[in-house]
Write an enzyme that holds these catalytic residues in place. Structure first.
Site, PDB file in Angstrom:
ATOM      1  N   GLN A 181     -41.404 -28.871 -52.206  1.00 40.96           N
ATOM      2  CA  GLN A 181     -41.024 -27.482 -51.992  1.00 40.96           C
ATOM      3  C   GLN A 181     -42.214 -26.542 -52.197  1.00 40.96           C
ATOM      4  OE1 GLN A 181     -36.540 -26.852 -53.292  1.00 40.96           O
ATOM      5  NE2 GLN A 181     -37.935 -25.759 -54.587  1.00 40.96           N
ATOM      6  N   PHE A 182     -42.518 -25.802 -51.170  1.00 44.79           N
ATOM      7  CA  PHE A 182     -43.693 -24.912 -51.204  1.00 44.79           C
ATOM      8  C   PHE A 182     -43.241 -23.469 -51.036  1.00 44.79           C
ATOM      9  CE2 PHE A 182     -44.366 -28.911 -49.144  1.00 44.79           C
ATOM     10  CZ  PHE A 182     -45.590 -29.395 -49.581  1.00 44.79           C
ATOM     11  N   GLY A 183     -43.567 -22.597 -52.009  1.00 41.48           N
ATOM     12  CA  GLY A 183     -43.249 -21.172 -51.861  1.00 41.48           C
ATOM     13  C   GLY A 183     -44.471 -20.448 -51.328  1.00 41.48           C
ATOM     14  N   LYS A 239     -34.632 -22.302 -49.512  1.00 39.32           N
ATOM     15  CA  LYS A 239     -33.762 -21.885 -50.608  1.00 39.32           C
ATOM     16  C   LYS A 239     -34.112 -20.493 -51.113  1.00 39.32           C
ATOM     17  CE  LYS A 239     -34.706 -23.243 -54.900  1.00 39.32           C
ATOM     18  NZ  LYS A 239     -35.682 -22.228 -55.346  1.00 39.32           N
ATOM     19  N   ASP A 291     -34.802 -17.829 -54.226  1.00 40.24           N
ATOM     20  CA  ASP A 291     -35.509 -17.963 -55.492  1.00 40.24           C
ATOM     21  C   ASP A 291     -34.509 -17.817 -56.633  1.00 40.24           C
ATOM     22  OD1 ASP A 291     -37.800 -18.485 -56.991  1.00 40.24           O
ATOM     23  OD2 ASP A 291     -39.003 -17.354 -55.560  1.00 40.24           O
ATOM     24  N   GLU A 292     -34.926 -18.236 -57.831  1.00 42.13           N
ATOM     25  CA  GLU A 292     -33.979 -18.325 -58.941  1.00 42.13           C
ATOM     26  C   GLU A 292     -33.401 -16.979 -59.364  1.00 42.13           C
ATOM     27  OE1 GLU A 292     -37.185 -19.162 -59.110  1.00 42.13           O
ATOM     28  OE2 GLU A 292     -38.059 -17.679 -60.462  1.00 42.13           O
ATOM     29  N   GLY A 332     -43.368 -25.748 -57.350  1.00 42.31           N
ATOM     30  CA  GLY A 332     -44.106 -24.905 -58.287  1.00 42.31           C
ATOM     31  C   GLY A 332     -45.602 -24.987 -58.061  1.00 42.31           C
ATOM     32  N   LYS A 379     -48.299 -25.806 -60.452  1.00 42.32           N
ATOM     33  CA  LYS A 379     -48.597 -24.757 -61.441  1.00 42.32           C
ATOM     34  C   LYS A 379     -47.833 -24.904 -62.756  1.00 42.32           C
ATOM     35  CE  LYS A 379     -45.101 -21.317 -60.007  1.00 42.32           C
ATOM     36  NZ  LYS A 379     -44.814 -20.095 -59.275  1.00 42.32           N
ATOM     37  N   LYS A 396     -40.200 -16.073 -50.175  1.00 43.21           N
ATOM     38  CA  LYS A 396     -41.036 -15.278 -51.088  1.00 43.21           C
ATOM     39  C   LYS A 396     -41.283 -13.911 -50.482  1.00 43.21           C
ATOM     40  CE  LYS A 396     -41.748 -18.475 -54.240  1.00 43.21           C
ATOM     41  NZ  LYS A 396     -41.500 -18.347 -55.672  1.00 43.21           N
ATOM     42  N   HIS A 438     -34.908 -29.976 -59.762  1.00 42.68           N
ATOM     43  CA  HIS A 438     -36.346 -29.770 -59.959  1.00 42.68           C
ATOM     44  C   HIS A 438     -36.836 -30.628 -61.128  1.00 42.68           C
ATOM     45  CE1 HIS A 438     -36.994 -25.722 -57.816  1.00 42.68           C
ATOM     46  NE2 HIS A 438     -35.786 -26.149 -57.461  1.00 42.68           N
ATOM     47  N   HIS A 471     -31.570 -25.624 -59.857  1.00 41.26           N
ATOM     48  CA  HIS A 471     -32.845 -25.008 -60.261  1.00 41.26           C
ATOM     49  C   HIS A 471     -32.852 -24.931 -61.785  1.00 41.26           C
ATOM     50  CE1 HIS A 471     -36.151 -22.272 -60.749  1.00 41.26           C
ATOM     51  NE2 HIS A 471     -36.397 -22.306 -59.454  1.00 41.26           N
TER      52      HIS A 471
HETATM   53  C1  CAP Z   1     -41.865 -22.113 -56.727  1.00 40.12           C
HETATM   54  C2  CAP Z   1     -40.739 -21.461 -57.470  1.00 40.12           C
HETATM   55  C3  CAP Z   1     -39.853 -22.364 -58.302  1.00 40.12           C
HETATM   56  C4  CAP Z   1     -40.561 -23.250 -59.310  1.00 40.12           C
HETATM   57  C5  CAP Z   1     -39.724 -23.685 -60.483  1.00 40.12           C
HETATM   58  C6  CAP Z   1     -41.252 -20.389 -58.368  1.00 40.12           C
HETATM   59  O1  CAP Z   1     -42.609 -21.176 -55.986  1.00 40.12           O
HETATM   60  O2  CAP Z   1     -39.904 -20.814 -56.545  1.00 40.12           O
HETATM   61  O3  CAP Z   1     -38.939 -21.525 -58.927  1.00 40.12           O
HETATM   62  O4  CAP Z   1     -40.956 -24.376 -58.623  1.00 40.12           O
HETATM   63  O5  CAP Z   1     -40.412 -24.582 -61.318  1.00 40.12           O
HETATM   64  O6  CAP Z   1     -40.610 -19.350 -58.428  1.00 40.12           O
HETATM   65  O7  CAP Z   1     -42.250 -20.620 -59.036  1.00 40.12           O
HETATM   66  P1  CAP Z   1     -44.146 -21.461 -55.619  1.00 40.12           P
HETATM   67  P2  CAP Z   1     -39.885 -26.069 -61.573  1.00 40.12           P
HETATM   68  O8  CAP Z   1     -44.150 -22.642 -54.718  1.00 40.12           O
HETATM   69  O9  CAP Z   1     -44.628 -20.196 -54.917  1.00 40.12           O
HETATM   70  O10 CAP Z   1     -44.859 -21.716 -56.890  1.00 40.12           O
HETATM   71  O11 CAP Z   1     -39.692 -26.718 -60.235  1.00 40.12           O
HETATM   72  O12 CAP Z   1     -40.965 -26.684 -62.386  1.00 40.12           O
HETATM   73  O13 CAP Z   1     -38.612 -25.928 -62.285  1.00 40.12           O
HETATM   74 MG    MG Z   2     -38.677 -19.865 -57.933  1.00 34.94          MG
END
Ligand code: CAP
Ligand code: MG
Length: 428
Positions: free
Chosen positions: A376-378, A177, A179-180, A355, A310, A151, A303, A270
């Protein structure tokens, strides 16, 4: 009306592909009429009577609307497997998730689930590594895996990205990993990022004695470029690649599944953008079906939601996704709109909970998912008051506490990383 496909006396054959739909007819259209037209449009029919198909073939290939529950707005349709190119997810979706969503005769329509017949399962390989293979690569058998997303999502240089990843590995993450929305931007090009981050993953492996996996995002404008990036990772000694499954598309995933096996890489899926069509309970396609298609094609981890984080997703919904990832055979569960599915020996996928997670949520995550989950913790790692490495350590400490059945408060005594995480994130 064209042909009538409602046939409540019909029992689906083993060779049928069975779909469950939620259907809300438009004003003035009966439930049966909407169901029969939807079944025809998704298979052998048109908007008006057509005579090009012989009555014999029409009888053989026609869909059967064999279950109607008007009160629950649910219908089930059995389609002969002969209607499909058995190994093509795009073709199956063009049929049963294609034109039908646009029809004026329905106000809302949702494809809830599909039971795939044996012949179709045989055309797919499923995951190459899957849950057991990933555990072998990471060399961790008896606990959930801990991962992070570098992040902020975008904006870091490749050097900074690699440094943040290294800190996360050093602090205790098994996986790091992208980010998307990080692919090959000017500030952080694919090649440079992959090279620098994989190098520091190796360094962290040497220093910690643990396996450290970097999941670099190979989502690209074309399949050709995606495969090129996959092979760049292979040449750099990576074990994994990551892909944004919905933006990339089903053809890309089927291509990638073949290429990743040749390259010997595991695939992290993802699901960003899925909610654009999965979130409305009355219209679209379910996330359950997305997960099933991923297992069929053969992504290794996916995922599925967190329950406590969140993102949208009730516990029952997330657990239904989990079951579809890990079970060899899934029983029908009408309360969740789940049809029975025998996976015919296809390997399980590793479910990923991500998330909005913080170290303080680890006990809840462990009680919801058990040990077969990647947590998974961002923000929950990189926003730790003492920095990324401490954030990762706090997650590992929280996991140790959960595995030992000790409260976080108790376990935090003398463990400053966890203590600081509780101070920041524990709701008072
Ligand atoms: C999490 C994350 C993931 C989400 C996707 C984000 O970061 O990198 O992309 O988990 O959602 O960008 O939000 P945080 P899901 O830990 O900082 O929230 O797994 O529901 O598809
Ligand atoms: Mg993400």
């Amino acid at each position: 009306m064209r042909r009538d496909y409602v046939d409540q006396g019909y029992s689906p054959k083993d060779t049928d592909m069975v779909c469950e739909f939620h259907i809300e007819p438009a004003a003035g259209v009966s439930f049966e009429e909407a169901s029969t037209h939807m079944a025809g449009e998704s298979s052998i029919d048109s908007w008006t009577e057509i005579a090009t198909l012989s009555p014999e073939l029409a009888a053989k290939l026609k869909p059967h609307v064999f279950y109607l529950d008007e009160e629950a707005k649910t219908v089930r349709v059995a389609y002969s497997e002969e209607l499909f190119e058995l190994g093509s997810v795009p073709q199956v979706l063009s049929a049963v998730a294609g034109n039908i969503f646009s029809m004026k005769i329905v106000d809302n329509l949702r494809l809830q689930d599909i039971t795939f017949p044996k012949a179709m399962l045989k055309e797919f390989k499923g995951p190459n590594f899957g849950l057991p293979g990933v555990r072998e690569i990471v060399d961790v058998q008896d606990r959930p895996l801990i991962g992070t997303i570098v992040k902020p999502k975008v904006g870091l240089t490749s050097e900074k990205h690699a440094e943040v990843a290294y800190n996360a590995f050093a602090g205790g993450c098994d996986l790091v990993k992208d980010d998307e929305n990080l692919t090959d931007q000017k500030f952080n090009g694919f090649e440079k990022r992959a090279e620098l981050t994989l190098k520091l993953a190796k360094k962290a492996e040497t220093e910690t004695g643990e396996r450290k996996m970097y999941l670099c995002n190979i989502t690209a404008p074309t399949c050709r470029e995606m495969v090129r990036r996959l092979n760049v990772l292979k040449d750099l000694g990576a074990s994994y690649a990551m892909i944004d499954i919905v933006p990339a598309g089903w053809t890309a995933l089927q291509t990638l599944r073949e290429e990743a096996e040749d390259a010997g890489l595991a695939l992290h899926a993802h699901r960003c953008m899925h909610s654009a069509f999965t979130r409305n309970p009355r219209h679209g396609v379910s996330m359950l079906l997305v997960a099933k298609l991923c297992r069929l094609i053969g992504l290794d981890q996916l995922h599925i939601g967190t329950v406590v984080g969140k993102m949208h997703g009730e516990k029952s919904e997330v657990l239904a996704l989990r079951d579809q990832c890990v079970l060899g055979s899934v029983p029908a569960d009408p309360s969740q709109n789940v049809l029975a599915q025998d996976w015919g020996g296809l390997k399980p996928m590793f479910p990923v909970a991500s998330g909005g997670l913080a170290p303080t949520m680890v006990p809840d995550l462990y009680s919801i998912f058990g040990k077969d989950v990647i947590m998974q913790f961002g923000g929950g790692i990189h926003a730790h008051p003492m920095g990324t490495a401490a954030g990762a350590t706090a997650c590992r400490q929280a996991l140790e506490a959960s595995l030992e059945g000790v409260s976080l408060e108790e376990y935090a005594k003398g463990r400053k990383e966890l203590e600081a995480a509780l101070e920041k994130w524990l709701k008072k």
